[in-house]
Design a protein around this motif. Structure first.
Motif, PDB file in Angstrom:
ATOM      1  N   GLN A   1       0.826  -1.203   0.000  1.00 31.55           N
ATOM      2  CA  GLN A   1       0.000   0.000   0.000  1.00 31.55           C
ATOM      3  C   GLN A   1       0.869   1.266   0.000  1.00 31.55           C
ATOM      4  O   GLN A   1       0.582   2.240  -0.705  1.00 31.55           O
ATOM      5  CB  GLN A   1      -0.934   0.001   1.219  1.00 31.55           C
ATOM      6  N   LEU A   2       1.937   1.230   0.799  1.00 30.62           N
ATOM      7  CA  LEU A   2       2.849   2.382   0.861  1.00 30.62           C
ATOM      8  C   LEU A   2       3.523   2.613  -0.493  1.00 30.62           C
ATOM      9  O   LEU A   2       3.677   3.754  -0.933  1.00 30.62           O
ATOM     10  CB  LEU A   2       3.904   2.167   1.954  1.00 30.62           C
ATOM     11  N   ASP A   3       3.930   1.513  -1.142  1.00 26.62           N
ATOM     12  CA  ASP A   3       4.564   1.636  -2.464  1.00 26.62           C
ATOM     13  C   ASP A   3       3.603   2.246  -3.481  1.00 26.62           C
ATOM     14  O   ASP A   3       3.998   3.062  -4.328  1.00 26.62           O
ATOM     15  CB  ASP A   3       5.043   0.267  -2.946  1.00 26.62           C
ATOM     16  N   MET A   4       2.343   1.858  -3.393  1.00 26.69           N
ATOM     17  CA  MET A   4       1.338   2.377  -4.325  1.00 26.69           C
ATOM     18  C   MET A   4       1.106   3.868  -4.090  1.00 26.69           C
ATOM     19  O   MET A   4       0.993   4.654  -5.031  1.00 26.69           O
ATOM     20  CB  MET A   4       0.031   1.596  -4.165  1.00 26.69           C
ATOM     21  N   ILE A   5       1.050   4.265  -2.826  1.00 24.32           N
ATOM     22  CA  ILE A   5       0.863   5.686  -2.497  1.00 24.32           C
ATOM     23  C   ILE A   5       2.050   6.501  -2.994  1.00 24.32           C
ATOM     24  O   ILE A   5       1.887   7.567  -3.604  1.00 24.32           O
ATOM     25  CB  ILE A   5       0.681   5.863  -0.970  1.00 24.32           C
TER      26      ILE A   5
END
Length: 301
Positions: free
Chosen positions: A73-77
């Motif tokens: 999720q952090l990578d996507m953000i």
């Protein structure tokens, strides 16, 4: 053709020497004008440096919601933020790093020990710190980041940061307008001085026309003369710019008020300003003399 070119240059220098009083008067007017231009160019150049420093230091802080702390999720953000226009860099800071930085703000040992009890149940958020390439884009970029799924809150300094950046940009724009206005004034001063020179040499011009000299042939030495006067008028402003700025820079240690307001390093800044001043002096001399002699030749046709 080459001989004619060098003849015009030679005649231009002779004209400056023969009418030394008028040449000095005109060059003095150019000197005063270019000194003022130099000051405002120095201010404008440093405002550019200060604005870039502030734009680089004013970053958007984006805090991640608690339910989006998985690595995927952090990578996507982070990828979503990087894809936004005006975004230069995105720096990730975990909640543990945020906690360590918060700890460093406390010097009192008892306060640090009390805060340490919250480490296990760290209430802080993972965060992304975003740098943009345009201060005016702060608000718009912050709003776009806020709209990304998983971002809970965004902070960028608010309207005060935008106002400060815009104020500096206004100072830069005002300086550029003033430089343009002073250049126009220099053209006017040189044009009037060359006009007096032309009137003083009206008999010489009349003889040249009688023997069949073209307007271009008559005009060329005056144009060269105007450029020489402009170059002479730029000498003192160039020396003032080089030695004056280096002295002030060394005296202040390259810093105005605080580390945020760093001055532009003298090299190659003063060299660039010197070339610009010389160019302005010669161009306004060329334009002023060309306008004046062309008007006279039309009037006498």
């Amino acid at each position: 053709m080459i001989r004619r070119f060098f003849r015009h240059i030679r005649e231009g220098f002779y004209g400056v020497g023969r009418h030394a009083a008028m040449s000095v008067s005109s060059a003095s007017a150019v000197t005063i004008t270019l000194l003022i231009i130099s000051i405002f160019m120095i201010v404008t150049g440093n405002m550019q440096e200060v604005t870039q420093n502030i734009e680089g230091s004013v970053k958007i802080s984006a805090f991640v919601a608690y339910d989006h702390e998985e690595q995927a999720q952090l990578d996507m953000i982070q990828a979503s933020i990087k894809n936004l226009e005006h975004v230069v860099s995105v720096e990730y800071s975990s909640k543990d790093q945020e906690f360590d930085e918060l700890m460093e703000t406390y010097e009192d040992e008892s306060a640090r020990e009390a805060l340490e009890t919250y480490r296990e149940d760290n209430p802080l958020h993972d965060a992304f710190y975003v740098e943009v390439n345009d201060g005016d884009a702060l608000k718009d970029t912050a709003e776009k980041i806020q709209a990304i799924e998983g971002i809970e809150t965004v902070n960028y300094g608010g309207d005060s940061a935008l106002m400060f950046v815009r104020t500096l940009n206004s100072v830069r724009l005002g300086g550029a307008i003033l430089v343009a206005g002073l250049s126009a004034l220099a053209i006017f001063l040189i044009a009037n001085t060359i006009k007096l020179t032309i009137y003083a040499r009206s008999n010489e011009i009349a003889i040249m026309r009688d023997v069949g000299a073209t307007n271009g042939f008559i005009r060329a030495p005056f144009v060269v003369e105007g450029m020489i006067i402009g170059a002479l008028g730029a000498i003192i402003p160039i020396l003032f710019t080089i030695f004056g700025y280096i002295f002030i820079y060394d005296k202040l240690g390259g810093v105005l008020f605080s580390e945020m307001f760093k001055m532009t390093p003298p090299h190659p800044f003063v060299l660039q300003l010197s070339l610009i001043l010389l160019g302005i002096g010669m161009v306004v001399g060329l334009i002023g003399s060309f306008m004046s002699v062309t008007k006279y030749l039309r009037w006498k046709r």
